[in-house]
Write a protein that holds these residues in place. Structure first.
Motif, PDB file in Angstrom:
ATOM      1  N   ASP A 247      20.098  18.298  23.382  1.00 24.28           N
ATOM      2  CA  ASP A 247      18.909  17.591  22.921  1.00 24.28           C
ATOM      3  C   ASP A 247      18.950  16.139  23.370  1.00 24.28           C
ATOM      4  N   LEU A 248      17.785  15.512  23.372  1.00 18.57           N
ATOM      5  CA  LEU A 248      17.669  14.090  23.667  1.00 18.57           C
ATOM      6  C   LEU A 248      17.326  13.371  22.365  1.00 18.57           C
ATOM      7  N   TYR A 249      18.085  12.330  22.056  1.00 21.27           N
ATOM      8  CA  TYR A 249      17.818  11.519  20.875  1.00 21.27           C
ATOM      9  C   TYR A 249      17.336  10.142  21.325  1.00 21.27           C
ATOM     10  N   VAL A 250      16.107   9.818  20.961  1.00 20.71           N
ATOM     11  CA  VAL A 250      15.537   8.506  21.253  1.00 20.71           C
ATOM     12  C   VAL A 250      15.767   7.630  20.022  1.00 20.71           C
ATOM     13  N   VAL A 251      16.568   6.578  20.192  1.00 23.09           N
ATOM     14  CA  VAL A 251      16.905   5.675  19.094  1.00 23.09           C
ATOM     15  C   VAL A 251      16.056   4.415  19.235  1.00 23.09           C
ATOM     16  N   LEU A 252      15.295   4.093  18.189  1.00 27.80           N
ATOM     17  CA  LEU A 252      14.320   3.002  18.257  1.00 27.80           C
ATOM     18  C   LEU A 252      14.921   1.678  17.786  1.00 27.80           C
ATOM     19  N   LYS A 253      14.590   0.627  18.530  1.00 27.33           N
ATOM     20  CA  LYS A 253      14.917  -0.736  18.125  1.00 27.33           C
ATOM     21  C   LYS A 253      13.605  -1.495  18.004  1.00 27.33           C
ATOM     22  N   VAL A 254      13.286  -1.948  16.799  1.00 26.95           N
ATOM     23  CA  VAL A 254      12.000  -2.591  16.529  1.00 26.95           C
ATOM     24  C   VAL A 254      12.169  -4.104  16.596  1.00 26.95           C
ATOM     25  N   LYS A 255      11.316  -4.763  17.371  1.00 27.83           N
ATOM     26  CA  LYS A 255      11.359  -6.224  17.473  1.00 27.83           C
ATOM     27  C   LYS A 255      10.925  -6.869  16.153  1.00 27.83           C
ATOM     28  N   GLU A 256      11.448  -8.040  15.886  1.00 25.17           N
ATOM     29  CA  GLU A 256      11.054  -8.760  14.686  1.00 25.17           C
ATOM     30  C   GLU A 256       9.648  -9.327  14.844  1.00 25.17           C
ATOM     31  N   HIS A 257       8.952  -9.489  13.712  1.00 23.18           N
ATOM     32  CA  HIS A 257       7.606 -10.052  13.722  1.00 23.18           C
ATOM     33  C   HIS A 257       7.679 -11.520  13.306  1.00 23.18           C
ATOM     34  N   PRO A 258       6.873 -12.391  13.915  1.00 26.02           N
ATOM     35  CA  PRO A 258       6.955 -13.815  13.569  1.00 26.02           C
ATOM     36  C   PRO A 258       6.440 -14.141  12.169  1.00 26.02           C
ATOM     37  N   ILE A 259       5.655 -13.266  11.561  1.00 28.19           N
ATOM     38  CA  ILE A 259       5.049 -13.550  10.255  1.00 28.19           C
ATOM     39  C   ILE A 259       5.529 -12.588   9.180  1.00 28.19           C
ATOM     40  N   PHE A 260       5.507 -11.314   9.481  1.00 29.76           N
ATOM     41  CA  PHE A 260       5.774 -10.299   8.463  1.00 29.76           C
ATOM     42  C   PHE A 260       7.237  -9.876   8.450  1.00 29.76           C
ATOM     43  N   GLU A 261       7.704  -9.583   7.249  1.00 27.86           N
ATOM     44  CA  GLU A 261       8.993  -8.938   7.065  1.00 27.86           C
ATOM     45  C   GLU A 261       8.759  -7.597   6.380  1.00 27.86           C
ATOM     46  N   ARG A 262       9.538  -6.617   6.794  1.00 29.97           N
ATOM     47  CA  ARG A 262       9.332  -5.271   6.276  1.00 29.97           C
ATOM     48  C   ARG A 262      10.405  -4.909   5.266  1.00 29.97           C
ATOM     49  N   GLU A 263       9.972  -4.272   4.179  1.00 31.87           N
ATOM     50  CA  GLU A 263      10.895  -3.728   3.185  1.00 31.87           C
ATOM     51  C   GLU A 263      10.411  -2.330   2.827  1.00 31.87           C
ATOM     52  N   ASP A 264      11.064  -1.345   3.404  1.00 35.08           N
ATOM     53  CA  ASP A 264      10.608   0.045   3.300  1.00 35.08           C
ATOM     54  C   ASP A 264       9.179   0.137   3.858  1.00 35.08           C
ATOM     55  N   ALA A 265       8.217   0.532   3.036  1.00 31.38           N
ATOM     56  CA  ALA A 265       6.845   0.653   3.539  1.00 31.38           C
ATOM     57  C   ALA A 265       5.994  -0.573   3.212  1.00 31.38           C
ATOM     58  N   ASP A 266       6.572  -1.584   2.554  1.00 22.95           N
ATOM     59  CA  ASP A 266       5.824  -2.796   2.217  1.00 22.95           C
ATOM     60  C   ASP A 266       6.059  -3.887   3.252  1.00 22.95           C
ATOM     61  N   LEU A 267       5.024  -4.710   3.442  1.00 20.25           N
ATOM     62  CA  LEU A 267       5.118  -5.891   4.285  1.00 20.25           C
ATOM     63  C   LEU A 267       5.075  -7.127   3.394  1.00 20.25           C
ATOM     64  N   HIS A 268       5.875  -8.125   3.728  1.00 21.54           N
ATOM     65  CA  HIS A 268       5.925  -9.363   2.956  1.00 21.54           C
ATOM     66  C   HIS A 268       5.555 -10.537   3.863  1.00 21.54           C
ATOM     67  N   CYS A 269       4.793 -11.484   3.290  1.00 19.04           N
ATOM     68  CA  CYS A 269       4.333 -12.625   4.057  1.00 19.04           C
ATOM     69  C   CYS A 269       4.239 -13.831   3.128  1.00 19.04           C
ATOM     70  N   THR A 270       4.689 -15.015   3.584  1.00 22.54           N
ATOM     71  CA  THR A 270       4.596 -16.246   2.800  1.00 22.54           C
ATOM     72  C   THR A 270       3.338 -17.012   3.208  1.00 22.54           C
ATOM     73  N   ILE A 271       2.494 -17.377   2.195  1.00 22.99           N
ATOM     74  CA  ILE A 271       1.235 -18.061   2.445  1.00 22.99           C
ATOM     75  C   ILE A 271       1.307 -19.475   1.866  1.00 22.99           C
ATOM     76  N   PRO A 272       1.220 -20.523   2.705  1.00 21.59           N
ATOM     77  CA  PRO A 272       1.197 -21.892   2.182  1.00 21.59           C
ATOM     78  C   PRO A 272      -0.203 -22.281   1.703  1.00 21.59           C
ATOM     79  N   VAL A 273      -0.261 -22.954   0.568  1.00 24.72           N
ATOM     80  CA  VAL A 273      -1.529 -23.509   0.070  1.00 24.72           C
ATOM     81  C   VAL A 273      -1.285 -24.952  -0.347  1.00 24.72           C
ATOM     82  N   ASN A 274      -2.339 -25.809  -0.273  1.00 23.12           N
ATOM     83  CA  ASN A 274      -2.166 -27.202  -0.685  1.00 23.12           C
ATOM     84  C   ASN A 274      -2.381 -27.333  -2.187  1.00 23.12           C
TER      85      ASN A 274
END
Length: 373
Positions: A247-274
């Motif tokens: 068999d062939l096993y394709v192993v995935l490497k996911v690039k990091e995102h500049p804004i979002f961080e992933r935790e399981d199926a949730d995405l996290h993002c920090t929003i600055p407000v004045n």
């Protein structure tokens, strides 16, 4: 001299299972084998003793007789004494520890001539954060062995074929006499196959397989994560002797995102407000993986406040729904003020009450301090 108890010889309990008995015998056989102890009569006797014990305890019928009647019960059943015929499956026990597969028979030759499954392959694929979330159809290229198209995997030139090995006469093994028994070793000329190729294929040089570059279209489902392995059945290397491919096993490497961080199926993002937006409330634009959206902040929002947008996260790989987008509020205090801004803040300072008394500790902090004393 009276024979020792077979369980004592192998060092196992009387309720030992088949695998435990085989493992114990393997260890003793490797330790006392004549190849490792040349001209050592004591080691030879211990090897014979272990072989005799295994020949009985590995046979359910003989073992039952021995458990009930002891050595005397085996006297008329052909079970006592050293019996080389009991070890036609010796290759299963020894493998290739000593360079031969079958010590007392030709079973090793039969096993070597059987079809063998091909090797599995691994391909590392780097994908973007968005492709991991939404899925991707792509094509990969990788080197692999393929069955030679010229000889169809036989290794011989078309029109010719393998001939019987002259060294072993087609048996795949040559027999040597050593000590008290004869040893069958893998034939060095045909490597156990019993046949030799006199006219090797000019394309694969007798290997039956050639190295090529394989192109393959693959489907990456939505929701995969870093380290996910995709198994593509039958896309590995072809097996020997027309065995099934691996068999062939394709192993995935996911690039990091500049804004979002992933935790399981949730995405996290920090929003600055004045401070004005935080104090008065405001409608602000926030990023999602599908584009910008507008949300309404309530008055008095604080740093650390959390807002959750349902269904804006990562799709579950099983296809049932999506995670959430979690927004973390960060109230930003300005470090540089214009003259007008400074004047407004000074007016605000006069209007707002000065409430700088230390906050009272909560109940959990007080309990923690109490037990820390």
């Amino acid at each position: 001299m009276a024979r020792r108890d077979y369980y004592e010889v192998l060092g196992v309990s009387r309720d030992a299972g088949e695998q435990e008995i085989k493992s114990a015998y393997r260890k003793m056989a490797l330790k006392y084998h004549p190849d490792r102890n040349p001209n050592n009569k004591e080691a030879e006797e211990k090897f014979k003793e272990a072989a005799e014990a295994y020949s009985v305890l590995s046979d359910p019928q003989k073992r039952a007789t021995y458990d009930q009647f002891g050595h005397d019960g085996l006297a008329g059943a052909g079970g006592a004494g050293f019996n080389p015929e009991a070890f036609t499956d010796f290759a299963d026990i020894f493998g290739d520890f000593f360079g031969f597969g079958d010590l007392f028979g030709s079973g090793g030759t039969r096993r070597r001539s059987q079809a063998q499954r091909g090797a599995d392959l691994r391909y590392d694929l780097e994908i973007s954060f968005e492709d991991a979330v939404f899925g991707l159809h792509t094509e990969i290229k990788f080197p692999k062995l393929e069955t030679c198209s010229r000889c169809n995997g036989r290794g011989a030139e078309p029109g010719s074929g393998p001939t019987t090995c002259g060294t072993c006469g087609g048996r795949g093994q040559v027999r040597y006499q050593q000590g008290f028994f004869s040893i069958s070793r893998t034939c060095p000329a045909c490597h156990g196959s019993g046949q030799v190729i006199t006219r090797p294929c000019t394309r694969c040089h007798g290997e039956g397989r050639t190295r090529t570059e394989r192109k393959l279209k693959i489907n990456i489902p939505p929701g995969v994560d870093n380290g996910t392995r995709l198994r593509l059945a039958g896309e590995g290397e072809p097996g020997v002797n027309n065995g099934p491919p691996g068999d062939l096993y394709v192993v995935l490497k996911v690039k990091e995102h500049p804004i979002f961080e992933r935790e399981d199926a949730d995405l996290h993002c920090t929003i600055p407000v004045n401070v004005a937006q935080a104090a008065l409330g405001a409608e602000i634009k926030i990023p999602t993986l599908e584009g910008e959206e507008t949300i309404k902040l309530p008055p008095g929002v604080q740093t650390g406040g959390v807002f959750r947008l349902r269904g804006k996260g990562v799709p579950h790989v099983n296809g049932h729904g999506r995670g959430d987008l979690v927004l973390h509020i960060n109230v930003v205090i300005p470090t540089k003020l214009t003259r007008e801004q400074k004047k407004l803040f000074e007016q605000l300072l006069d209007l707002l009450p000065a409430e700088n008394q230390p906050a009272e500790k909560g109940i959990f902090e007080r309990v923690k301090d109490y037990f820390a004393q």
